[in-house]
Motif scaffolding. Structure first.
Motif, PDB file in Angstrom:
ATOM      1  N   ALA A 218       0.819  -1.215   0.000  1.00 18.67           N
ATOM      2  CA  ALA A 218       0.000   0.000   0.000  1.00 18.67           C
ATOM      3  C   ALA A 218       0.852   1.264   0.000  1.00 18.67           C
ATOM      4  CB  ALA A 218      -0.938  -0.002   1.206  1.00 18.67           C
ATOM      5  N   PHE A 219       2.087   1.175   0.495  1.00 18.92           N
ATOM      6  CA  PHE A 219       2.944   2.355   0.604  1.00 18.92           C
ATOM      7  C   PHE A 219       4.224   2.226  -0.221  1.00 18.92           C
ATOM      8  CE2 PHE A 219       1.010   1.930   5.001  1.00 18.92           C
ATOM      9  CZ  PHE A 219      -0.076   2.739   4.704  1.00 18.92           C
ATOM     10  N   ARG A 222       6.471   5.193  -1.992  1.00 16.62           N
ATOM     11  CA  ARG A 222       6.203   6.518  -1.453  1.00 16.62           C
ATOM     12  C   ARG A 222       7.507   7.239  -1.137  1.00 16.62           C
ATOM     13  NH1 ARG A 222       0.931   7.575   0.147  1.00 16.62           N
ATOM     14  NH2 ARG A 222       1.782   9.670   0.320  1.00 16.62           N
ATOM     15  N   LYS A 251       2.236   5.951   9.349  1.00 15.42           N
ATOM     16  CA  LYS A 251       1.198   5.284   8.548  1.00 15.42           C
ATOM     17  C   LYS A 251       0.053   6.250   8.255  1.00 15.42           C
ATOM     18  CE  LYS A 251      -1.771   1.184   8.495  1.00 15.42           C
ATOM     19  NZ  LYS A 251      -2.242   0.003   9.262  1.00 15.42           N
ATOM     20  N   ASN A 252      -0.375   7.009   9.263  1.00 13.83           N
ATOM     21  CA  ASN A 252      -1.424   8.017   9.044  1.00 13.83           C
ATOM     22  C   ASN A 252      -0.992   9.054   8.017  1.00 13.83           C
ATOM     23  OD1 ASN A 252      -3.066   6.800  10.915  1.00 13.83           O
ATOM     24  ND2 ASN A 252      -2.734   8.308  12.531  1.00 13.83           N
ATOM     25  N   GLU A 255      -1.286   7.641   4.551  1.00 15.28           N
ATOM     26  CA  GLU A 255      -2.689   7.513   4.145  1.00 15.28           C
ATOM     27  C   GLU A 255      -3.326   8.859   3.870  1.00 15.28           C
ATOM     28  OE1 GLU A 255      -3.695   3.370   6.580  1.00 15.28           O
ATOM     29  OE2 GLU A 255      -4.204   5.310   7.453  1.00 15.28           O
ATOM     30  N   ASN A 288       2.784  15.580   6.569  1.00 14.94           N
ATOM     31  CA  ASN A 288       2.194  15.062   5.333  1.00 14.94           C
ATOM     32  C   ASN A 288       1.515  16.173   4.559  1.00 14.94           C
ATOM     33  OD1 ASN A 288      -0.002  14.285   7.658  1.00 14.94           O
ATOM     34  ND2 ASN A 288      -1.019  14.958   5.801  1.00 14.94           N
ATOM     35  N   LYS A 309     -10.788   8.605   8.868  1.00 17.99           N
ATOM     36  CA  LYS A 309     -10.617   7.599   7.817  1.00 17.99           C
ATOM     37  C   LYS A 309     -11.882   6.760   7.692  1.00 17.99           C
ATOM     38  CE  LYS A 309      -6.840   6.005   9.771  1.00 17.99           C
ATOM     39  NZ  LYS A 309      -5.572   5.275  10.007  1.00 17.99           N
TER      40      LYS A 309
END
Length: 367
Positions: A218-219, A222, A251-252, A255, A288, A309
């Motif tokens: 998923a990452f 990045r 992780k947040n 996302e 982020n 989320k």
């Protein structure tokens, strides 16, 4: 013990001036409150006076009012290029020579905004602690019947059932396991363990977390910008607890950021920290991109079960806040259009004795 050593150990800012108003002494706390580095503080003093004209007036009044102290409670602008104002209490006291002539002044500055923040944070943490106790009790009561439901579903799988019945069993199995994971998080939130304190290289810890997360499909790919302070020493902390916080925050950040936006991981050391009651403070910032947080989201961000989320339990940030609180630290958020920054704030030498015992968050101290 020399008086200078005592003054340098104070968390309250202390400045000393000669009769002409020239700065002759600034303790390390001055750099943390007023901005700038302690080594070059004398050079930036003029900028501070320019941003706060009342400082010159206070010095002049103390020099001319026959030994009377001068008191102020004012918003202090922290120098050029820094738009942040801090509510402070200021006491200006004249000094006298043996002959009775004014030989200088001493200025004491206390950050009142941080005290107000501490009081509100303590109330918030106490509410979280009480909620954690309640949640842990409910989790214990719910886990037992859930285990029975899961066991019954597994027994039924061995029977000759129609396809639609087997699909229903699969749904039961999946949802019960999801609820069980949530209960495990609730138990962890309500029953903090004792901290295992030891020197931790925060950069190695962050690199290990990034390496693990970037292996997740998923990452994968990045972009991460590491902006590490090379002078940062080891911090006295529980490595597992800090790793859990770093995983949650990074992780947040992945996302929340658009795929093309890099996540920035930044470390800094702060002397004379204003955020917590420690002389030397380590700041770890996770930044982020994205639209930023709404005012409502910022207000509720650390409340258990609140999440922005579509999936998730809403416990990650609440648990992270509790873990940092047990270290004598705080977790802060600053969000605006285009970026959000979460900051882990830790005392370099570790928490006080009470915080290190693993006591629930909210038992005194800033948060």
């Amino acid at each position: 013990m020399p008086p200078r050593v005592i003054l340098e150990g104070l968390e309250e800012t202390v400045l000393a001036f000669d009769p002409a108003g020239g700065l002759v002494f600034a303790n390390p706390a001055a750099a943390g409150l007023l901005g700038g580095d302690a080594e070059v503080f004398h050079e930036t003093w003029r900028e501070l006076v320019a941003a706060n004209p009342w400082l010159s007036e206070a010095l002049a009044r103390a020099m001319t009012q026959a030994g009377k102290q001068v008191y102020y409670m004012v918003p202090l602008a922290r120098g050029a290029g820094n738009g942040e104002n801090v509510l402070v209490t200021v006491v200006v006291t004249p000094l006298f020579s043996a002959e009775g002539a004014v030989s200088g002044t001493v200025v004491q500055i206390r950050d009142e905004s941080s005290l107000a923040h501490m009081s509100e944070a303590m109330r918030r943490e106490d509410r979280l602690r009480q909620l954690g106790i309640l949640a842990a009790g409910l989790a214990h009561e719910i886990k037992n019947p859930l285990g029975g439901i899961l066991g019954a579903a597994q027994l039924l799988r061995s029977e000759a059932l129609a396809d639609d019945a087997r699909e229903c069993l699969a749904v039961i199995d999946r949802d019960v396991r999801r609820i069980n994971r949530l209960l495990e998080e609730l138990l962890d939130f309500g029953n903090p363990r004792a901290l295992n304190m030891a020197p931790v290289n925060i950069h190695r810890l962050l690199d290990a977390v990034l390496e693990t997360l970037l292996r997740d499909p998923a990452f994968s790919g990045r972009e991460v910008h590491r902006d590490y302070d090379p002078s940062l020493p080891d911090v006295v902390a529980d490595s597992d607890a800090l790793q859990q916080v770093a995983v949650n925050l990074i992780k947040n950040a992945f996302e929340a950021s658009p795929p093309a936006e890099p996540v920035v991981v930044r470390t800094r050391i702060e002397i004379g920290g204003r955020r917590i009651a420690a002389r030397r403070v380590v700041n770890v910032e996770i930044q982020n991109g994205g639209p930023g947080l709404s005012a409502e989201a910022k207000e509720k961000l650390f409340t258990p079960f609140f999440t922005t989320k579509t999936s998730g339990t809403g416990l990650g940030l609440a648990i992270s806040l509790r873990l940092l609180r047990e270290h004598g630290g705080v977790l802060e958020v600053d969000s605006g259009e285009g970026k959000t920054v979460f900051t882990m704030v830790l005392p370099l030498e570790g928490p006080s004795r009470g915080a290190a015992s693993g006591a629930p968050a909210g038992d005194g101290g800033p948060a």
